[in-house]
Design a protein around this motif. Structure first.
Motif, PDB file in Angstrom:
ATOM      1  N   ASP A  88       0.853  -1.192   0.000  1.00  0.00           N
ATOM      2  CA  ASP A  88       0.000   0.000   0.000  1.00  0.00           C
ATOM      3  C   ASP A  88       0.891   1.245   0.000  1.00  0.00           C
ATOM      4  N   ARG A 123       0.850   4.366  -0.780  1.00  0.00           N
ATOM      5  CA  ARG A 123       0.373   5.660  -0.271  1.00  0.00           C
ATOM      6  C   ARG A 123      -0.444   5.550   1.010  1.00  0.00           C
ATOM      7  N   ARG A 182      -3.338   3.970   1.673  1.00  0.00           N
ATOM      8  CA  ARG A 182      -4.744   4.276   1.421  1.00  0.00           C
ATOM      9  C   ARG A 182      -5.698   3.266   2.064  1.00  0.00           C
ATOM     10  N   THR A 185      -7.768   1.428   4.736  1.00  0.00           N
ATOM     11  CA  THR A 185      -8.354   1.943   5.974  1.00  0.00           C
ATOM     12  C   THR A 185      -8.940   0.788   6.783  1.00  0.00           C
ATOM     13  N   HIS A 211      -0.970   8.640   9.404  1.00  0.00           N
ATOM     14  CA  HIS A 211      -2.237   7.974   9.708  1.00  0.00           C
ATOM     15  C   HIS A 211      -2.165   7.184  11.022  1.00  0.00           C
TER      16      HIS A 211
END
Length: 265
Positions: A104, A106, A108, A110, A140
């Motif tokens: 993954d 970037r 992204r 969740t 994040h």
């Protein structure tokens, strides 16, 4: 979900020569496995979950998972399929489960408490996931907390030279071997991952290939397995990939090919 259909002994015997063994090198033993239609499609359209494998060939996949230290997928597969990324063969100890690895770049993905791979790890039915992101991806903290909450880890891989979006596969597999401590990895896709590893420059990184062919045509517009073409020494097109040490096994309505890339073509 129900337990996989028991495999006949002939199926496990067929697969044995293609299972991981110590490589002693910089890369993990890498098995590329996927299921395709007769027109070489993985799915009906990008991001659409498409069930191709029959009960027995699915069981073969679960058997194969128990023989690998890790199970790798790309982000698109994680988003579209919400997979558990474990083996559901009854009685499989946690020590024989593969560690899920999600590419993954970037960050992204969740994950939440209801994401299957998170639920699987939380319940003890599978190992916690590793998520590989670029070193310059956003932090994040909320996503990281979910992953680490079940014992998983987020690994930050150095940014590709020139700021390219994706890593070269030799760099990525070296990182997985060195930093993640993974000695064998089973790559299950999706389309970009499969086609990239079948490119001529990457075939040397693949030790075994296990391909299930289902008796169905998905039609034009699907996600196709078709690696980049290649030009031979005489300036003419030559096969993009060929295999050696080929064995076939009929499982229900499906046929499964196990082989090794022929890097000498």
């Amino acid at each position: 979900m129900s337990a996989p259909t028991p495999l006949p002994p002939t199926a496990t015997t067929f697969l044995t020569p293609y299972l991981p063994h110590p490589t002693g090198g910089h890369y993990p033993f890498t098995t590329l496995t996927y299921a395709v239609s007769l027109d070489s499609h993985l799915s009906l359209s990008p991001g659409t979950q498409t069930h191709l494998s029959g009960p027995l060939s699915k069981s073969l996949t679960h058997h194969l998972r128990t023989h690998h230290a890790a199970l790798l997928i790309g982000l698109t597969t994680a988003l579209s399929d919400d997979p558990g990324l474990n083996s559901r063969i009854p009685g499989t100890p946690l020590s024989a489960q593969p560690t899920p690895i999600i590419l993954d770049p970037r960050f992204r993905w969740t994950p939440t408490a209801t994401t299957r791979v998170i639920r699987t790890a939380a319940s003890g039915a599978g190992k916690p996931p590793y998520v590989l992101v670029r070193a310059d991806a956003p932090e994040h903290a909320d996503k990281t907390a979910v992953i680490e909450g079940v014992g998983g880890r987020v690994f930050r891989v150095p940014v590709p030279p020139g700021g390219a979006e994706r890593w070269e596969w030799d760099v990525l597999l070296r990182f997985i071997r060195r930093e993640c401590g993974v000695e064998s990895v089973m790559v299950e896709g999706g389309g970009e991952v499969v086609n990239a590893l079948l490119e001529a420059r990457n075939q040397k990184l693949v030790d075994s290939v296990v391909v299930t062919v289902a008796p169905v045509y998905l039609g034009r517009g699907g996600v196709n397995v078709s690696p980049l073409g290649r030009i031979g020494s005489e300036g003419r097109r030559v096969p993009a990939a060929r295999f050696r040490d080929v064995a076939w096994c009929v499982l229900g309505d499906d046929v499964v090919m196990a082989a090794r890339p022929d890097v000498e073509i």
